[in-house]
Design an enzyme around this catalytic site. Structure first.
Site, PDB file in Angstrom:
ATOM      1  N   ASP A   1       4.119 -52.733   6.470  1.00 38.63           N
ATOM      2  CA  ASP A   1       4.135 -51.285   5.582  1.00 38.63           C
ATOM      3  C   ASP A   1       3.811 -51.565   4.114  1.00 38.63           C
ATOM      4  OD1 ASP A   1       4.667 -48.637   4.904  1.00 38.63           O
ATOM      5  OD2 ASP A   1       7.033 -48.957   4.572  1.00 38.63           O
ATOM      6  N   HIS A   2       3.302 -50.680   3.350  1.00 37.84           N
ATOM      7  CA  HIS A   2       2.955 -50.807   1.952  1.00 37.84           C
ATOM      8  C   HIS A   2       2.502 -52.096   1.282  1.00 37.84           C
ATOM      9  CE1 HIS A   2       3.533 -46.625   0.764  1.00 37.84           C
ATOM     10  NE2 HIS A   2       4.382 -46.545   1.624  1.00 37.84           N
TER      11      HIS A   2
ATOM     12  N   ASN B   1       7.222 -42.501   8.710  1.00 36.47           N
ATOM     13  CA  ASN B   1       8.085 -43.683   8.240  1.00 36.47           C
ATOM     14  C   ASN B   1       9.340 -43.170   7.900  1.00 36.47           C
ATOM     15  OD1 ASN B   1       5.522 -44.830   8.388  1.00 36.47           O
ATOM     16  ND2 ASN B   1       5.681 -45.491   6.242  1.00 36.47           N
TER      17      ASN B   1
ATOM     18  N   HIS C   1       8.989 -41.276  -1.867  1.00 38.45           N
ATOM     19  CA  HIS C   1       9.832 -42.198  -1.152  1.00 38.45           C
ATOM     20  C   HIS C   1      11.195 -42.011  -1.813  1.00 38.45           C
ATOM     21  CE1 HIS C   1       6.100 -44.794  -0.836  1.00 38.45           C
ATOM     22  NE2 HIS C   1       6.301 -44.493   0.726  1.00 38.45           N
TER      23      HIS C   1
ATOM     24  N   GLU D   1       8.928 -48.068  -4.040  1.00 43.44           N
ATOM     25  CA  GLU D   1       9.001 -48.575  -2.834  1.00 43.44           C
ATOM     26  C   GLU D   1       8.481 -49.826  -3.266  1.00 43.44           C
ATOM     27  OE1 GLU D   1       8.335 -48.940   1.691  1.00 43.44           O
ATOM     28  OE2 GLU D   1       8.467 -47.001   0.838  1.00 43.44           O
TER      29      GLU D   1
ATOM     30  N   HIS E   1       4.436 -40.285   5.072  1.00 45.22           N
ATOM     31  CA  HIS E   1       5.503 -41.089   4.189  1.00 45.22           C
ATOM     32  C   HIS E   1       6.483 -40.369   3.482  1.00 45.22           C
ATOM     33  CE1 HIS E   1       3.132 -45.094   4.146  1.00 45.22           C
ATOM     34  NE2 HIS E   1       2.294 -44.255   4.913  1.00 45.22           N
TER      35      HIS E   1
END
Length: 340
Positions: free
Chosen positions: A95-96, A271, A212, A169, A249
């Protein structure tokens, strides 16, 4: 079942889009949170996605070295062993990953999978995310092209984020403002650079106000109907209906209506991290408060080993997180959809 092969993962995504459901993608940071995610999927009879962020990988690498690749590879190898005991297909994802961490995370992990594929094995991970949302779209897509070509060699899928998701995040922060909405022009430029499957398969994290973390109602304005504009705008130019496979997201705290609209417009992966973190930690806090004199050696006493044994509160944490994963499968309509 084993960790999903490239063929199974592709089938999972195709079925999700055709059936207008999505897989929860659960961030994990330990073997125990991994088991919680696997258990939640199994109890929902849903295939699913387990993912490791850069921060999660660093944590998994141990606080002595904090090596992201070691942490990610270690948990992925563990997952390949234990997932065989669960009756669902699981894809492993990272992820990310922003630009400054590509060389220390995604690029080495792609190489690991390329080496496995060259030996006739399946890739270690089934997909990786490139988060270029902090870059200009031109630079973002240039890097995405390079990564997509490398991903194809490893038989894996690339996830790209072309415009920002708000909040923070793993050290990447974006303000909550009008930039959190992808335009049709952004989507057209993406299709021009990356193709629509002909250059390799990718998932698209488009922005429709996503943020997020935790937020109260009214602080964030989600517009999942915007995804329809992107599908139609690009589809009209290329003569292809619903060309994108979208990722949602910042899914924690979303309403069921927002989720349903996103599913109808092509979201196949959502997510989930903040909610599952809380679901894991909440039973631990409850255990500690209820057993304060047992988990601590108060006033010279000896405490109660049965209450401070990590297994006593760890089992509760696993159950709490697994229940939240199962709930997410229901919200995303993936319950009961596992491949036979």
């Amino acid at each position: 079942m084993p960790i999903a092969s490239p063929e199974i993962y592709n089938e999972m995504l195709d079925r999700a889009k055709a059936g207008k459901f999505a897989y929860p993608a659960i961030n994990v940071t330990s073997t125990q949170t991994l088991h919680a995610a696997l258990r939640g999927f199994a109890e929902a009879e849903s295939d699913g996605i387990v993912q490791i962020s850069t921060g999660g990988a660093e944590f998994l690498g141990g606080q002595y070295k904090k090596d992201m690749v070691t942490g990610a590879v270690g948990l992925a190898e563990f997952a390949h062993v234990v997932a065989q005991k669960y009756p669902v297909n699981i894809a492993l994802h990272t992820d990310h990953c922003p630009k400054d961490k590509l060389d220390g995370y995604v690029r080495p992990l792609i190489k690991v999978s390329q080496e496995r594929v060259a030996k006739g094995q399946n890739p270690l991970f089934q997909s990786h995310m490139w988060d270029g949302s902090a870059e200009t779209l031109a630079d973002n897509l240039d890097i995405a092209q390079e990564l997509l070509a490398e991903a194809v060699k490893a038989k894996i899928i690339l996830e790209v984020e072309i415009t920002p998701t708000g909040g923070e995040e793993d050290g990447v922060t974006h303000e909550i403002n009008d930039k959190l909405y992808t335009t049709v022009d952004d989507a057209l430029r993406t299709a021009e650079a990356l193709g629509l499957g002909d250059k390799g398969r990718y998932l698209l994290a488009a922005s429709f106000g996503n943020v997020h973390g935790v937020y109260k109602p009214g602080n964030v304005v989600l517009r999942p109907e915007l995804l329809r504009d992107l599908q139609d705008g690009v589809g009209a130019k290329y003569g292809k209906q619903d060309p994108f496979f979208f990722v949602f997201h910042g899914g924690s705290g979303s309403t069921e209506q927002e989720i349903r609209t996103a599913l109808e417009n092509g979201v196949v992966k959502m997510n989930l991290d903040t909610d599952t973190q809380y679901a894991f930690s909440r039973p631990i806090a409850d255990h500690m408060f209820r057993n304060y004199d047992g988990v601590l050696k108060v006033d010279g006493e000896v405490g109660n080993k049965k209450t401070y044994d990590p297994r006593s509160w760890g089992k509760l944490a696993e159950t709490g997180m697994a229940e939240r994963v199962t709930e997410a499968c229901g919200h995303l309509r993936s319950t009961g959809t596992k491949l036979k």
